[in-house]
Every structure is written in C-alpha cells, then in structure tokens.
Motif scaffolding. Structure first.
Motif, PDB file in Angstrom:
ATOM      1  N   TYR A  76     -22.548 -15.358  -7.298  1.00  0.00           N
ATOM      2  CA  TYR A  76     -22.641 -16.597  -6.549  1.00  0.00           C
ATOM      3  C   TYR A  76     -23.169 -17.621  -7.556  1.00  0.00           C
ATOM      4  O   TYR A  76     -24.113 -17.828  -8.059  1.00  0.00           O
ATOM      5  CB  TYR A  76     -23.652 -16.363  -5.432  1.00  0.00           C
ATOM      6  CG  TYR A  76     -23.382 -15.405  -4.670  1.00  0.00           C
ATOM      7  CD1 TYR A  76     -22.461 -15.380  -3.510  1.00  0.00           C
ATOM      8  CD2 TYR A  76     -23.795 -14.288  -4.781  1.00  0.00           C
ATOM      9  CE1 TYR A  76     -22.191 -14.238  -2.707  1.00  0.00           C
ATOM     10  CE2 TYR A  76     -23.848 -12.880  -3.978  1.00  0.00           C
ATOM     11  CZ  TYR A  76     -22.868 -13.155  -3.039  1.00  0.00           C
ATOM     12  OH  TYR A  76     -22.589 -11.912  -2.056  1.00  0.00           O
ATOM     13  N   CYS A  83     -26.131 -18.067   1.086  1.00  0.00           N
ATOM     14  CA  CYS A  83     -25.699 -16.692   1.417  1.00  0.00           C
ATOM     15  C   CYS A  83     -26.652 -15.657   1.457  1.00  0.00           C
ATOM     16  O   CYS A  83     -27.050 -15.172   0.243  1.00  0.00           O
ATOM     17  CB  CYS A  83     -24.528 -16.401   0.257  1.00  0.00           C
ATOM     18  SG  CYS A  83     -23.596 -14.894   0.554  1.00  0.00           S
ATOM     19  N   CYS A  87     -24.937 -12.410   4.964  1.00  0.00           N
ATOM     20  CA  CYS A  87     -23.619 -13.165   4.433  1.00  0.00           C
ATOM     21  C   CYS A  87     -23.159 -12.213   3.154  1.00  0.00           C
ATOM     22  O   CYS A  87     -21.933 -11.784   3.217  1.00  0.00           O
ATOM     23  CB  CYS A  87     -24.031 -14.534   3.799  1.00  0.00           C
ATOM     24  SG  CYS A  87     -22.816 -15.095   2.511  1.00  0.00           S
ATOM     25  N   GLN A  88     -24.162 -11.651   2.333  1.00  0.00           N
ATOM     26  CA  GLN A  88     -23.857 -10.901   1.369  1.00  0.00           C
ATOM     27  C   GLN A  88     -22.981  -9.295   1.720  1.00  0.00           C
ATOM     28  O   GLN A  88     -22.362  -8.755   1.328  1.00  0.00           O
ATOM     29  CB  GLN A  88     -25.046 -10.564   0.418  1.00  0.00           C
ATOM     30  CG  GLN A  88     -25.567 -11.840  -0.394  1.00  0.00           C
ATOM     31  CD  GLN A  88     -26.551 -11.551  -0.911  1.00  0.00           C
ATOM     32  OE1 GLN A  88     -26.995 -10.489  -1.667  1.00  0.00           O
ATOM     33  NE2 GLN A  88     -27.524 -12.643  -1.300  1.00  0.00           N
ATOM     34  N   ILE A  91     -19.628  -9.982   3.125  1.00  0.00           N
ATOM     35  CA  ILE A  91     -18.779  -9.973   1.827  1.00  0.00           C
ATOM     36  C   ILE A  91     -18.398  -8.593   1.245  1.00  0.00           C
ATOM     37  O   ILE A  91     -17.242  -8.071   0.996  1.00  0.00           O
ATOM     38  CB  ILE A  91     -19.224 -10.809   0.837  1.00  0.00           C
ATOM     39  CG1 ILE A  91     -19.253 -12.443   1.109  1.00  0.00           C
ATOM     40  CG2 ILE A  91     -18.567 -10.631  -0.507  1.00  0.00           C
ATOM     41  CD1 ILE A  91     -20.124 -13.162   0.306  1.00  0.00           C
ATOM     42  N   THR A 239     -15.391 -22.267  -3.125  1.00  0.00           N
ATOM     43  CA  THR A 239     -16.020 -22.610  -1.813  1.00  0.00           C
ATOM     44  C   THR A 239     -15.962 -24.137  -1.716  1.00  0.00           C
ATOM     45  O   THR A 239     -16.636 -24.589  -0.733  1.00  0.00           O
ATOM     46  CB  THR A 239     -17.263 -22.092  -1.857  1.00  0.00           C
ATOM     47  OG1 THR A 239     -17.923 -22.452  -3.319  1.00  0.00           O
ATOM     48  CG2 THR A 239     -17.445 -20.454  -2.114  1.00  0.00           C
ATOM     49  N   ILE A 257     -18.992 -17.582   4.245  1.00  0.00           N
ATOM     50  CA  ILE A 257     -19.465 -18.418   3.205  1.00  0.00           C
ATOM     51  C   ILE A 257     -18.455 -19.556   2.850  1.00  0.00           C
ATOM     52  O   ILE A 257     -17.370 -19.529   3.331  1.00  0.00           O
ATOM     53  CB  ILE A 257     -19.353 -17.268   1.900  1.00  0.00           C
ATOM     54  CG1 ILE A 257     -20.394 -18.155   0.644  1.00  0.00           C
ATOM     55  CG2 ILE A 257     -18.103 -17.033   1.698  1.00  0.00           C
ATOM     56  CD1 ILE A 257     -20.512 -17.170  -0.437  1.00  0.00           C
TER      57      ILE A 257
END
Length: 345
Positions: A76, A83, A87-88, A91, A239, A257
C-alpha cells in the motif's frame, strides 16, 4: 477404487480428531461460478487464439504449469489511507476469488494447480484438499496425493456429498491451523510433488510470485490507466480516482479501497480487476474489441467493463500459455483505462 483407497486409509492409520480446530476455519469463499460464460469459439478472431505453431510438450510447461501454491504480497502506497484490517481482509479474499477462477480453466496444467494460495500471510486452501486433510492425518504423501487428485471426490467424502465441485471453492484458514502445521511437518523426499509445492508456498519464506500494489501513482506510468499487470509478477491498481468494491453472492456491493465517492464510471469490481491483471501475469494479452461477439464481457477485453466472465477464448489462451512455445504469451505489461479515456500513446 477410490472407496477402497479411503477404506485402506481408515484401517491402516490412526485418525486424529480436529473438531477443536473448528474456530480456526474462518470462512468458505463464494465460488463465482457465474463468471464463466462459454461462448461459441467460432465467434472469436484468430489473433489471440491461433494454436497452429504451438508445440505443447507439457514437460516444458511455463512457470505456473504445476504451481501447487501461489504466494502473493500486498503493498500500500503511503498515500493510500484507511485500509484497516477489514479492508485488507477483503482484498485478500478478492485476490483468492480471482485466482480461483483461473485455476479451474487451465486444461493443460498439472493436477492440483493452486491448491492453496497465500496472500499476505492469509491462507486459502481448496475445500477438497482440506476435507481430505481433516479426514486422514499423518498419511504418507503418495496416498494423500492420490486421494486429492482423484476425480469426483464428492462421491467418496461424505462431507462433500451433494455439492457441485465443478468450481471448488477455497476455504480460508489461519496460519496457525493444525492442517497448516501438518503440511509443513510432513517429510517429503519428492521435490516435484504436490505436497512439496504446498510446503514451498505456505511454509517457507520464498519470494512472492506476484506483488499487488495500491498506489496513487499512475499504473505503468500511464495517465488514466486504472490498473496494469505484467508477466514479471507485478500488478498496480490506481486509487487516485477509482473506488474498488467487492460483491457478495447476493449481488450486494461493499466499498473496499480507493476513492469512496468515486463517480459511477470509476467504481470497479475488485475481483474483476484482479482477474484481468492476473491474466496478464499468467501471460495472457488483451482480446481485441473487434474479435468479441457483441457486448460479451470477456475478462481480458481491452476496455474496462461493468461486468465480466471468462470465455472459451481465455480458457484456450490460458491452457496454451502453459506451454513455453505459445506464440501469443504476453511479454510486457498492459494497462486497462478509465471509461471514457483513450489509451495514452
């Protein structure tokens, strides 16, 4: 035959109950089986598909031909904020779902392709392999491998009876799960076996096969590119103006994200983007727009889409790419651009 194999396992070895390990089984991922749309092959052009010059000697298959475990790292950019653990986790889950799509369509790959994936230390294992490991402990490697590589496992394992395993899902387990420890502790003298591949992917500190980077910098240095993937094992996702979301089995979106208030055209399904970019990592190029029938949303389309599926074209491309001599394997990174923006020249 398979029933006899399991009977011999039951009679010949002591089984260890791991019911206490239940809490360590975190979740079964959805299979995304609707992401396969096998359109007629004659709809496509020949630029991406022509196999005339392919010498498919599988003993010379490409790097992923017999890959038992795929290891991926996430990076990141310091500009990418907020995040958190959830969030992680999303992903990692989306990454596993994207890889799960590809592993089921490589017809020429060795059995056991991507039986497990390790994504930033999170481990996802094929439900069939996990079920066998749950049922039979401390077996010799050859018997475990025979059991896993058998077809129609749901006929032999009561836990899988009645399930459609044409697209077998991953189950996420923690690195401290007893099955991970067991895999890592089994002595295996065969360096080319399924078990050795799993050990190298989830037990040893080998480098990542692929690095996924979330960044505000333009992917591949190309303005307005949403993402870029290359055969060297790097995927960049922008992003700056893009908001990535995941979609559950009920079709409900959840922001993950990027830019949370991105305009509709800049809201992108994370599984789709990762599946597309992993296609490039595995050596697939884009399917040219003039070769696509109508508005079929092929995952390797050169233009960003709102939906996607893996077609006969990508299936054929991936299976052919498993041979070293495939003439159409991608050799450089390719970018996918924002809707309404033309590629940077």
């Amino acid at each position: 035959m398979r029933s006899q194999l399991y009977l011999s396992l039951i009679l010949g070895f002591a089984f260890v109950s791991i019911s206490s390990a239940g809490p360590l089984l975190e979740r079964e991922l959805q299979t995304d089986s609707a992401a396969y749309c096998m359109a007629p092959l004659d709809w496509y052009g020949t630029e991406e598909l022509d196999p005339a010059s392919i010498d498919q000697r599988l003993e010379e298959g490409s790097w992923f031909w017999g890959l038992s475990a795929y290891k991926t790292g996430l990076v990141y950019n310091e500009d990418v904020k907020n995040c958190d653990g959830s969030c992680q986790q999303s992903i990692a889950r989306s990454t596993a779902r994207a890889l799960n799509l590809w592993r089921h369509v490589c017809i020429t790959c060795a059995p056991g392709l991507m039986t497990a994936v390790s994504i930033d230390g999170r481990i996802f294992v094929d439900i069939r392999f996990l079920t066998i490991m749950n049922s039979a402990h401390n077996e010799v490697q050859s018997q475990l491998e025979q059991a896993f590589l058998a077809t129609a496992l749901q006929e032999d394992l009561p836990e899988l009876l009645g399930r459609d395993l044409s697209v077998a899902p991953y189950v996420e387990i923690t690195p401290s799960h007893p099955i991970v420890q067991e895999i890592c502790e089994i002595a295996d003298p065969n360096p080319s076996s399924l078990l050795s591949g799993l050990q190298s992917g989830i037990c040893q500190s080998e480098p990542d096969k692929t690095t996924i980077r979330f960044t505000n910098d333009y992917p591949c240095g190309l303005e307005n590119a949403v993402a870029c993937g290359n055969p060297e094992g790097a995927i960049d996702l922008w992003t700056g103006e893009i908001g990535y979301y995941e979609t559950n089995a009920d079709g409900v979106r959840r922001f993950v994200i990027g830019k949370s208030d991105a305009i509709e055209d800049d809201q992108v399904d994370l599984v789709y983007l990762l599946a597309h970019e992993f296609g490039h990592v595995l050596g697939l190029g884009h399917i040219q727009a003039h070769n696509l029938p109508g508005d079929l949303p092929a995952v390797m389309s050169e233009r960003l889409q709102t939906s996607f599926c893996i077609t006969v074209a990508e299936t054929m491309m991936l299976s052919a790419a498993a041979a070293r001599s495939y003439p159409y394997r991608a050799t450089r990174g390719e970018a996918l651009y924002r809707r309404g923006h033309e590629p940077t020249k």
